[in-house]
Design an enzyme around this catalytic site. Structure first.
Site, PDB file in Angstrom:
ATOM      1  N   HIS A   1     -11.450   2.782   2.276  1.00 16.30           N
ATOM      2  CA  HIS A   1     -10.337   3.280   0.343  1.00 16.30           C
ATOM      3  C   HIS A   1     -11.548   4.530   0.145  1.00 16.30           C
ATOM      4  O   HIS A   1     -12.513   4.241  -0.859  1.00 16.30           O
ATOM      5  CB  HIS A   1     -10.509   1.809  -0.257  1.00 16.30           C
ATOM      6  CG  HIS A   1      -9.615   2.457  -1.956  1.00 16.30           C
ATOM      7  ND1 HIS A   1      -7.997   2.539  -1.864  1.00 16.30           N
ATOM      8  CD2 HIS A   1     -10.103   3.407  -2.504  1.00 16.30           C
ATOM      9  CE1 HIS A   1      -8.052   2.988  -2.820  1.00 16.30           C
ATOM     10  NE2 HIS A   1      -8.558   3.705  -3.307  1.00 16.30           N
TER      11      HIS A   1
ATOM     12  N   HIS B   1      -5.116   5.486   4.343  1.00 12.90           N
ATOM     13  CA  HIS B   1      -4.065   6.348   2.783  1.00 12.90           C
ATOM     14  C   HIS B   1      -5.007   8.084   2.645  1.00 12.90           C
ATOM     15  O   HIS B   1      -4.222   8.013   1.589  1.00 12.90           O
ATOM     16  CB  HIS B   1      -3.564   5.587   1.191  1.00 12.90           C
ATOM     17  CG  HIS B   1      -5.026   4.491   0.854  1.00 12.90           C
ATOM     18  ND1 HIS B   1      -6.143   5.463   1.141  1.00 12.90           N
ATOM     19  CD2 HIS B   1      -4.761   3.873   0.974  1.00 12.90           C
ATOM     20  CE1 HIS B   1      -6.732   4.575   0.567  1.00 12.90           C
ATOM     21  NE2 HIS B   1      -6.489   3.386   0.249  1.00 12.90           N
TER      22      HIS B   1
ATOM     23  N   ASP C   1       0.497  -0.298   3.477  1.00 14.24           N
ATOM     24  CA  ASP C   1      -0.547  -0.076   2.017  1.00 14.24           C
ATOM     25  C   ASP C   1       0.415  -0.959   1.111  1.00 14.24           C
ATOM     26  O   ASP C   1       0.230  -0.439  -0.036  1.00 14.24           O
ATOM     27  CB  ASP C   1      -0.859   0.697   1.688  1.00 14.24           C
ATOM     28  CG  ASP C   1      -2.116   0.798   0.482  1.00 14.24           C
ATOM     29  OD1 ASP C   1      -2.331  -0.445   0.622  1.00 14.24           O
ATOM     30  OD2 ASP C   1      -2.355   1.407  -0.037  1.00 14.24           O
TER      31      ASP C   1
HETATM   32  O1  DOR Z   1      -2.743   0.925  -5.612  1.00 17.55           O
HETATM   33  C1  DOR Z   1      -3.868   0.008  -4.473  1.00 17.55           C
HETATM   34  N1  DOR Z   1      -3.137  -1.392  -4.733  1.00 17.55           N
HETATM   35  N2  DOR Z   1      -4.631   0.482  -3.876  1.00 17.55           N
HETATM   36  C2  DOR Z   1      -5.770  -0.585  -2.946  1.00 17.55           C
HETATM   37  O2  DOR Z   1      -6.433   0.176  -2.534  1.00 17.55           O
HETATM   38  C3  DOR Z   1      -5.589  -1.745  -3.204  1.00 17.55           C
HETATM   39  C4  DOR Z   1      -3.881  -1.916  -3.107  1.00 17.55           C
HETATM   40  C5  DOR Z   1      -3.974  -3.268  -3.983  1.00 17.55           C
HETATM   41  O3  DOR Z   1      -4.589  -4.384  -2.872  1.00 17.55           O
HETATM   42  O4  DOR Z   1      -3.015  -4.129  -4.862  1.00 17.55           O
HETATM   43 ZN    ZN Z   2      -4.334  -1.233   0.373  1.00 15.83          ZN
HETATM   44 ZN    ZN Z   3      -6.711   1.079  -0.171  1.00 11.59          ZN
END
Ligand code: DOR
Ligand code: ZN
Ligand code: ZN
Length: 433
Positions: A187, A240, A313
């Site tokens: 990430h 992403h 995601d």
């Molecule tokens: O927006 C996000 N939500 N980015 C992340 O890297 C984690 C993910 C989450 O697990 O909620």
């Molecule tokens: Zn993620």
């Molecule tokens: Zn992420």
């Protein structure tokens, strides 16, 4: 259990062929003629397209599997699996940032055991790299668990959950990945920059997520990850991708021989920051949804295969959590169920070819993750399919979603091309009413 899929059409060398398919957990026969074998269940294909089931390499199903699993209220293996199945997804790779996190052999085992019982699609997990005493990574646990996880996951910037790896520990994570011969997924948002820009935004009263976590946070992190991958000869996967500059960096690194793959999410492919601003917290995600110029660059790189795969995601939260004010609302939204319809809609608009969608959702994710039996429809391969109606027109509705989050940033969007049935390991796991 033997399943007969009658009268569907499969893509072979770019041409549709009418076939009947017989399978158990694996495909036993594909024939242009009628199949007169005994079967337990039948799925009528209605001469619709039968595609390899989607492999989603990036989901957050939230449950950690043990008795102390704390986030099942957001999603669990049953609800996440149902959402996947309804989206034509037959295989998922779950991320480790649940509570407690998947950072030990024991927590990984608990997750896999619970998922085997409760998730209706094929389930795999990534292993979280954790900073121990601020100096080391949890390498002993990773070694112990090596046979049971797909890849190592590193959060270079904090997002949802407790995982964050910085400084010299980050470098150790890359050398660990190289030693274990596992891919390292990042990430890529730099924590120092995220903090810096957040403080500035708070001072100025800015609440536009793209300005609070600007592209620089992602670009600098991707640059660092590529340097570390080159130095340690680690196989890198950048999650992403969200801005044009990251693509330039990745292409330059590939020219130097760095082994790097990457993914695009549906929201970075199909939404821009202007739209996200109007949607509000339901479009708040890390990394943020970017400018139209960045979105277009991500789309072009995805269409041409520079970004190899699509991944959702899928990151559900409760509606009351997202309804808090901007600073408190968690980042992420459900996506596993809408990814394939969004991509098929792009096919209907002639922005992507169907072959490219199959490649990005099945063939290449199978290759990149090392799932040898998956990604293609051939005798002897796993019986993972999605039957799609390329002409079906429906609106995305949060209330129709099968996961626990009944909302989506794509609310009301009319899409052409939807799954009508999903088969995972020879079992029908979804049929549209
Ligand atoms: O927006 C996000 N939500 N980015 C992340 O890297 C984690 C993910 C989450 O697990 O909620
Ligand atoms: Zn993620
Ligand atoms: Zn992420």
């Amino acid at each position: 259990m033997t399943l007969l899929i009658k009268n569907s059409k499969i893509l072979r060398n770019g041409v549709f062929e009418d076939v009947n398919v017989l399978c158990e957990a694996e495909i036993t026969k594909i024939s242009r003629q009628e199949i007169n074998a005994a079967f337990d269940e039948k799925l009528e294909g209605h001469r619709l397209a039968l595609l390899p089931g989607v492999i989603d390499s990036h989901v957050h199903f939230r449950a950690s599997g043990g008795a102390d699993s704390a986030w099942d209220y957001k999603e669990d293996f049953a609800s996440g699996g149902a959402a996947a199945a309804a989206g034509g997804v037959t295989t998922v790779c779950d991320m480790p940032n649940c509570v407690p996190p998947t950072t030990s052999a024991a927590t990984l085992k608990a997750k896999l055991t619970a998922a085997r019982h409760h998730c209706c699609v094929n389930y795999y997990a990534h292993f979280g790299v954790e900073s121990k005493d601020g100096k080391n990574v949890n390498s002993a646990e990773a070694k112990k668990a090596i046979a049971d996880f797909v890849a190592l996951k590193v959060f270079m910037g904090s997002s949802t959950g407790p995982l964050l790896v910085q400084g010299e520990v980050l470098e150790k994570a890359f050398s660990l990945a190289a030693k274990l011969k596992k891919r390292i997924l990042v990430h890529a948002e730099f924590e120092e920059l995220v903090k810096h820009f957040r403080e500035q935004a708070q001072k100025k009263g800015v609440t536009d997520h793209n300005a609070v976590r600007p592209p620089k946070c992602a670009v600098e992190a991707t640059k660092k990850a590529l340097e570390l991958a080159e130095k340690h000869k680690a196989r890198l996967h950048v999650c992403h991708l969200n801005c044009a500059e990251e693509i330039v960096l990745i292409e330059a690194a590939r020219k130097k021989g760095v082994a790097v793959s990457c993914e695009a999410t549906p929201h970075h492919l199909f939404l821009n920051s202007e739209e996200a601003r109007k949607i509000g917290n339901n479009a708040k995600v890390n990394p943020p949804i970017r400018s139209e110029a960045d979105r277009a660059a991500i789309f072009k790189a995805f269409a041409t295969g520079v970004i190899e795969i699509a991944a959702s995601d899928h990151a559900p939260h409760c509606d009351y959590e997202k309804a808090q004010d901007y600073w408190k609302a968690p980042a992420g939204f459900p996506g596993v169920e809408t990814m394939l319809p969004l991509l098929l809609n792009a096919v209907s608009e002639r922005k992507l070819s169907l072959e490219r969608v199959v490649q990005a959702t099945a063939l290449l994710p199978a290759k990149i993750n090392g799932f040898e039996g998956k990604g293609v429809i051939e005798k002897g391969k796993d019986a993972d399919f999605v039957l799609v109606d390329l002409k079906m027109e429906r609106k995305v509705r949060g209330e129709d979603l099968h996961g626990k989050s009944k909302w989506t940033p794509f609310e009301g969007k009319k899409l052409v091309g939807w799954p009508v049935a999903t088969v995972a390991s020879g079992e029908i796991v979804f049929e549209r009413e």
